[in-house]
Write a protein that holds these residues in place. Structure first.
Motif, PDB file in Angstrom:
ATOM      1  N   LEU A   1       4.888   9.127   9.902  1.00  0.00           N
ATOM      2  CA  LEU A   1       4.004   8.429  11.028  1.00  0.00           C
ATOM      3  C   LEU A   1       2.369   8.205  10.605  1.00  0.00           C
ATOM      4  CD1 LEU A   1       5.454  10.292  13.872  1.00  0.00           C
ATOM      5  CD2 LEU A   1       5.970   7.835  13.573  1.00  0.00           C
ATOM      6  N   SER A   2       2.068   9.183   9.906  1.00  0.00           N
ATOM      7  CA  SER A   2       0.688   9.124   9.327  1.00  0.00           C
ATOM      8  C   SER A   2       0.549   7.828   8.383  1.00  0.00           C
ATOM      9  CB  SER A   2       0.118  10.341   8.837  1.00  0.00           C
ATOM     10  OG  SER A   2       0.283  11.250   9.681  1.00  0.00           O
ATOM     11  N   CYS A   3       1.521   7.723   7.376  1.00  0.00           N
ATOM     12  CA  CYS A   3       1.527   6.723   6.488  1.00  0.00           C
ATOM     13  C   CYS A   3       1.556   5.221   7.302  1.00  0.00           C
ATOM     14  CB  CYS A   3       2.876   6.816   5.397  1.00  0.00           C
ATOM     15  SG  CYS A   3       2.506   8.318   4.335  1.00  0.00           S
ATOM     16  N   LEU A   4       2.498   5.213   8.303  1.00  0.00           N
ATOM     17  CA  LEU A   4       2.638   3.929   8.850  1.00  0.00           C
ATOM     18  C   LEU A   4       1.519   3.513   9.663  1.00  0.00           C
ATOM     19  CD1 LEU A   4       6.297   4.200  10.335  1.00  0.00           C
ATOM     20  CD2 LEU A   4       5.470   2.953   8.437  1.00  0.00           C
ATOM     21  N   GLU A   5       0.696   4.560  10.410  1.00  0.00           N
ATOM     22  CA  GLU A   5      -0.396   4.303  10.946  1.00  0.00           C
ATOM     23  C   GLU A   5      -1.805   3.758   9.920  1.00  0.00           C
ATOM     24  OE1 GLU A   5      -1.706   7.750  13.186  1.00  0.00           O
ATOM     25  OE2 GLU A   5      -0.122   7.844  14.470  1.00  0.00           O
ATOM     26  N   TYR A   6      -1.616   4.383   9.150  1.00  0.00           N
ATOM     27  CA  TYR A   6      -2.459   3.970   7.925  1.00  0.00           C
ATOM     28  C   TYR A   6      -2.197   2.414   7.406  1.00  0.00           C
ATOM     29  CZ  TYR A   6      -4.634   3.475   2.999  1.00  0.00           C
ATOM     30  OH  TYR A   6      -5.239   2.791   1.952  1.00  0.00           O
ATOM     31  N   LEU A   7      -0.902   2.273   7.271  1.00  0.00           N
ATOM     32  CA  LEU A   7      -0.474   1.037   6.747  1.00  0.00           C
ATOM     33  C   LEU A   7      -0.790  -0.140   7.825  1.00  0.00           C
ATOM     34  CD1 LEU A   7       2.862   1.695   4.848  1.00  0.00           C
ATOM     35  CD2 LEU A   7       0.772   0.967   4.017  1.00  0.00           C
ATOM     36  N   GLU A   8      -0.626   0.337   9.149  1.00  0.00           N
ATOM     37  CA  GLU A   8      -0.962  -0.837  10.282  1.00  0.00           C
ATOM     38  C   GLU A   8      -2.205  -0.967  10.327  1.00  0.00           C
ATOM     39  OE1 GLU A   8      -1.788  -2.384  13.878  1.00  0.00           O
ATOM     40  OE2 GLU A   8      -2.376  -0.377  13.279  1.00  0.00           O
ATOM     41  N   ALA A   9      -3.153  -0.153  10.115  1.00  0.00           N
ATOM     42  CA  ALA A   9      -4.922  -0.226  10.241  1.00  0.00           C
ATOM     43  C   ALA A   9      -5.434  -0.623   8.891  1.00  0.00           C
ATOM     44  CB  ALA A   9      -5.181   1.067  10.654  1.00  0.00           C
ATOM     45  N   ALA A  10      -4.920  -0.210   8.086  1.00  0.00           N
ATOM     46  CA  ALA A  10      -5.799  -0.626   6.618  1.00  0.00           C
ATOM     47  C   ALA A  10      -5.457  -2.087   5.949  1.00  0.00           C
ATOM     48  CB  ALA A  10      -5.246   0.365   5.456  1.00  0.00           C
ATOM     49  N   PRO A  11      -6.607  -2.656   5.571  1.00  0.00           N
ATOM     50  CA  PRO A  11      -6.129  -4.079   4.839  1.00  0.00           C
ATOM     51  C   PRO A  11      -5.337  -4.142   3.532  1.00  0.00           C
ATOM     52  CG  PRO A  11      -8.453  -3.178   4.368  1.00  0.00           C
ATOM     53  CD  PRO A  11      -7.865  -2.166   5.180  1.00  0.00           C
ATOM     54  N   TRP A  12      -4.553  -5.022   3.349  1.00  0.00           N
ATOM     55  CA  TRP A  12      -3.626  -5.045   2.199  1.00  0.00           C
ATOM     56  C   TRP A  12      -4.270  -6.175   1.314  1.00  0.00           C
ATOM     57  CZ3 TRP A  12       1.411  -5.795   5.548  1.00  0.00           C
ATOM     58  CH2 TRP A  12       1.415  -4.708   6.497  1.00  0.00           C
ATOM     59  N   ALA A  13      -4.005  -6.003  -0.063  1.00  0.00           N
ATOM     60  CA  ALA A  13      -4.228  -7.204  -0.823  1.00  0.00           C
ATOM     61  C   ALA A  13      -3.118  -8.102  -0.711  1.00  0.00           C
ATOM     62  CB  ALA A  13      -4.669  -6.631  -2.322  1.00  0.00           C
ATOM     63  N   GLU A  14      -3.133  -9.191  -1.251  1.00  0.00           N
ATOM     64  CA  GLU A  14      -2.138 -10.314  -1.396  1.00  0.00           C
ATOM     65  C   GLU A  14      -0.833  -9.832  -1.842  1.00  0.00           C
ATOM     66  OE1 GLU A  14      -1.534 -15.043  -1.791  1.00  0.00           O
ATOM     67  OE2 GLU A  14      -3.575 -14.202  -2.422  1.00  0.00           O
ATOM     68  N   ASP A  15      -1.040  -9.136  -3.104  1.00  0.00           N
ATOM     69  CA  ASP A  15       0.281  -8.521  -3.842  1.00  0.00           C
ATOM     70  C   ASP A  15       0.872  -7.395  -3.325  1.00  0.00           C
ATOM     71  OD1 ASP A  15      -2.128  -7.132  -4.570  1.00  0.00           O
ATOM     72  OD2 ASP A  15      -1.412  -6.708  -6.564  1.00  0.00           O
ATOM     73  N   GLU A  16       0.019  -6.844  -2.286  1.00  0.00           N
ATOM     74  CA  GLU A  16       0.830  -5.618  -1.875  1.00  0.00           C
ATOM     75  C   GLU A  16       1.600  -5.821  -0.677  1.00  0.00           C
ATOM     76  OE1 GLU A  16      -3.160  -2.697  -3.011  1.00  0.00           O
ATOM     77  OE2 GLU A  16      -2.952  -3.507  -0.985  1.00  0.00           O
ATOM     78  N   GLU A  17       1.496  -7.135  -0.023  1.00  0.00           N
ATOM     79  CA  GLU A  17       2.087  -7.326   1.341  1.00  0.00           C
ATOM     80  C   GLU A  17       3.806  -7.431   0.953  1.00  0.00           C
ATOM     81  OE1 GLU A  17       1.138 -11.090   2.987  1.00  0.00           O
ATOM     82  OE2 GLU A  17      -1.043 -10.633   3.478  1.00  0.00           O
ATOM     83  N   GLN A  18       4.198  -8.015   0.052  1.00  0.00           N
ATOM     84  CA  GLN A  18       5.603  -7.760  -0.347  1.00  0.00           C
ATOM     85  C   GLN A  18       6.132  -6.353  -0.696  1.00  0.00           C
ATOM     86  OE1 GLN A  18       7.791 -10.301   0.040  1.00  0.00           O
ATOM     87  NE2 GLN A  18       9.598  -9.323  -0.579  1.00  0.00           N
ATOM     88  N   LYS A  19       5.392  -5.671  -1.211  1.00  0.00           N
ATOM     89  CA  LYS A  19       5.573  -4.280  -1.654  1.00  0.00           C
ATOM     90  C   LYS A  19       5.773  -3.585  -0.253  1.00  0.00           C
ATOM     91  CE  LYS A  19       3.262  -4.207  -5.910  1.00  0.00           C
ATOM     92  NZ  LYS A  19       2.262  -3.377  -6.784  1.00  0.00           N
ATOM     93  N   VAL A  20       4.848  -3.709   0.814  1.00  0.00           N
ATOM     94  CA  VAL A  20       4.604  -3.051   1.862  1.00  0.00           C
ATOM     95  C   VAL A  20       6.162  -3.505   2.583  1.00  0.00           C
ATOM     96  CG1 VAL A  20       3.815  -2.617   4.363  1.00  0.00           C
ATOM     97  CG2 VAL A  20       2.458  -2.670   2.294  1.00  0.00           C
ATOM     98  N   ALA A  21       6.518  -4.722   2.908  1.00  0.00           N
ATOM     99  CA  ALA A  21       7.391  -5.200   3.496  1.00  0.00           C
ATOM    100  C   ALA A  21       8.856  -4.842   2.905  1.00  0.00           C
ATOM    101  CB  ALA A  21       7.430  -6.587   3.705  1.00  0.00           C
ATOM    102  N   SER A  22       8.956  -4.833   1.777  1.00  0.00           N
ATOM    103  CA  SER A  22      10.129  -4.431   0.902  1.00  0.00           C
ATOM    104  C   SER A  22      10.711  -2.879   1.233  1.00  0.00           C
ATOM    105  CB  SER A  22      10.273  -4.648  -0.556  1.00  0.00           C
ATOM    106  OG  SER A  22      11.026  -4.165  -1.392  1.00  0.00           O
ATOM    107  N   LEU A  23       9.405  -2.098   1.058  1.00  0.00           N
ATOM    108  CA  LEU A  23       9.607  -0.793   1.254  1.00  0.00           C
ATOM    109  C   LEU A  23      10.262  -0.261   2.590  1.00  0.00           C
ATOM    110  CD1 LEU A  23       9.575   2.210   0.058  1.00  0.00           C
ATOM    111  CD2 LEU A  23       7.237   2.377   0.741  1.00  0.00           C
ATOM    112  N   LEU A  24       9.590  -0.923   3.568  1.00  0.00           N
ATOM    113  CA  LEU A  24       9.839  -0.656   5.000  1.00  0.00           C
ATOM    114  C   LEU A  24      11.279  -1.181   5.333  1.00  0.00           C
ATOM    115  CD1 LEU A  24       6.395  -1.229   6.764  1.00  0.00           C
ATOM    116  CD2 LEU A  24       7.371   0.869   6.110  1.00  0.00           C
ATOM    117  N   SER A  25      11.407  -2.396   4.951  1.00  0.00           N
ATOM    118  CA  SER A  25      12.847  -2.899   5.044  1.00  0.00           C
ATOM    119  C   SER A  25      13.874  -1.824   4.376  1.00  0.00           C
ATOM    120  CB  SER A  25      13.079  -4.308   4.603  1.00  0.00           C
ATOM    121  OG  SER A  25      12.169  -5.195   5.122  1.00  0.00           O
TER     122      SER A  25
END
Length: 524
Positions: free
Chosen positions: A223-247
């Motif tokens: 839950l803490s990691c998800l709260e961080y990811l929801e609030a923190a800015p992402w770099a363009e190359d990190e978007e795919q990594k976030v979406a892939s891991l959550l899926s």
């Protein structure tokens, strides 16, 4: 996923793992300590009275230069372990550095934090990776069981009774992908404010902690990691990594959807948002067309064109919707133009504005290969072409840029219109185009004159020979009187000339007739 194993050994966990990985610089350090490599020591004494040994000395010392064979004639093999250690010293150095970094990570804890406290810990937890790196730490069974479903299952009361003692208990987690991430995850179990702790980390590290937390059932960490990811800015190359891991982790029920909403609009309900996307795109087009600041409008036109071009296969923008915007813009242009032709008004600047908007929309249509219908619509604007000469050239030359873009499109094969439509375009707009070319060349920044001239030449050359002759002869006379204020289509004129005269005066080449030189029938 990593494999987990436990052992029932009750005594200590043994020597630290760092002792099992000697540095490749150990011999160097030993020699340096002994003074053998002291840079300040004097060089050894050399007898310079004789520059080379005598022949007798060379012959007497020759047997010592050869290796003595063992009695059984077999040369003993070198120690394989020593060969392995000396074969890849760089790999060992990396392991030693990683080992030291892990030890530093374990030793850095705030006052009062019991993580890796050998005095109070009742579990000796060893983490090991595939490349042979391992680290042992002191943790508390009560904390592990309270925060992790995995440890609650493995270290339950039944397991404790099976150990037959009070501890410390030895637990090993093998095949860890990243031992540093595992240590950081376990440290979070000892923190009161997990969110504040994660603020010091970056997105890749939090993704690693999230993966480990999900694997061991550390719900508070997830839950803490998800709260961080929801609030923190992402770099363009990190978007795919976030979406892939959550899926991959399938954390929809614990807040992953809120994170994925940042990159997908239909992630929650699965409803198609095609119509909504089209409405948004049309709204963007209207906002750009109606903007007040000219500099901002130019910048946004470039941006929107780039986005539409990059996402053309996935953009939900129908042909009918685009043409509705074009019709609206063309109606505004026609009203302003005809009104200015009848009587001078103060809104004459709107002509150039609407013409520039129409030119931009035409670029979008050509990029999407749906501009043939617009070509026909523009060729039928005879009323606009008749009133063209009644409007000052400083305000009307932007209209001729639309004609120029169509000529370039035809000349480059981007528009495949019928012969009648091509003829109609030149009959309606060629003379106004000639009249405005000088102003268009001087006032339009970045105008490629040669590209427009080639487009006009190629368009004329697609017509029949009588029409080519009529247009090129008219241009020849106009160019001699206007000079640079008239487009130079000399290349097209030369092509027409060769077609009209050289081939006409030359002997036409007759096609060869096919004839049979020999024939036979195979007898069976």
């Amino acid at each position: 996923m990593e494999s987990y194993s436990t052992t029932t050994t009750i005594n200590g966990a043994g020597n630290p793992a760092a002792d099992n990985f000697p540095s490749s610089f150990s011999k160097f350090n030993t020699a340096l300590t002994a003074g053998l490599l002291n840079p300040m020591s004097p060089p050894p004494f050399v007898d310079k009275t004789r520059s080379s040994p005598t022949l007798f000395e060379m012959m007497s010392s020759e047997p010592d230069c050869h290796l003595k064979a063992p009695p059984n004639g077999v040369v003993p093999a070198e120690n394989p372990q020593s060969l392995k250690l000396s074969a890849n010293p760089l790999h060992q150095d990396k392991q030693a550095l990683l080992q030291q970094r892990l030890l530093d990570l374990l030793s850095s804890r705030s006052p009062g934090n019991q993580f890796n406290d050998a005095g109070t810990g009742d579990v000796k937890l060893t983490l090991s990776s595939n490349d042979g790196v391992s680290i042992t730490m002191s943790v508390h069974r009560q904390i592990l069981v309270a925060h992790s479903r995995f440890f609650a299952l493995k270290l339950n009361e039944k397991w404790v009774k099976q150990q037959g003692g009070m501890g410390p208990y030895i637990v090993e987690i093998a095949d860890c992908d990243d031992i540093e991430v595992y240590i950081e995850t376990l440290r979070l179990m000892y923190c009161k404010d997990l969110r504040r702790k994660l603020m010091r980390e970056d997105v890749p590290r939090v993704l690693g902690i999230l993966k480990v937390s999900a694997a061991i059932g550390f719900d508070a960490g997830v839950l803490s990691c998800l709260e961080y990811l929801e609030a923190a800015p992402w770099a363009e190359d990190e978007e795919q990594k976030v979406a892939s891991l959550l899926s991959e982790l399938r954390l929809e029920r614990v807040g992953a959807m809120e994170v994925l909403k940042r990159v997908s609009v239909d992630v929650t309900t699965g409803v198609e948002y095609g119509n909504d996307n089209e409405e948004v795109l049309l709204k963007l087009l209207h906002v750009v067309l109606e903007g007040k600041d000219e500099k901002a409008r130019r910048e946004m036109k470039i941006l929107v064109t780039k986005m539409l071009r990059e996402n053309a296969p996935h953009t939900d923008l129908r042909k009918e919707s685009l043409y509705s915007v074009c019709d609206r813009c063309l109606n505004f242009l026609r009203q302003c133009f005809l009104k200015e032709a009848e009587e001078a008004t103060q809104n004459v600047g709107q002509i150039a504005r609407h013409a520039d908007n129409l030119h931009w929309l035409l670029d979008i249509l050509i990029d999407r290969q749906i501009a043939e219908e617009f070509l026909k619509i523009w060729a039928l604007q005879s009323e606009l072409a008749v009133a063209h000469s009644k409007v000052p050239v400083i305000h009307r030359y932007e209209v001729s840029r639309v004609t120029a873009r169509l000529l370039v499109g035809i000349g480059k094969g981007q528009l495949l219109a019928s012969k009648d439509v091509r003829c109609m375009l030149l009959q309606t707009w060629l003379v106004p185009f000639y009249d405005d070319f000088g102003w268009m060349r001087r006032a339009s920044k970045g105008l490629d004159r040669h590209l427009i001239e080639d487009g006009l030449s190629n368009t004329i050359l697609t017509l029949s020979m009588p029409l080519q002759q009529e247009i090129f002869l008219s241009w020849f006379n106009r160019f001699l009187n206007a000079g640079d204020d008239c487009p130079n289509i000399q290349r097209g004129f030369e092509v027409w000339w060769r077609r009209a005269f050289w081939r006409r005066n030359g002997e036409p080449e007759r096609p060869r007739q096919m004839r049979i030189t020999s024939a036979s029938i195979e007898k069976s």
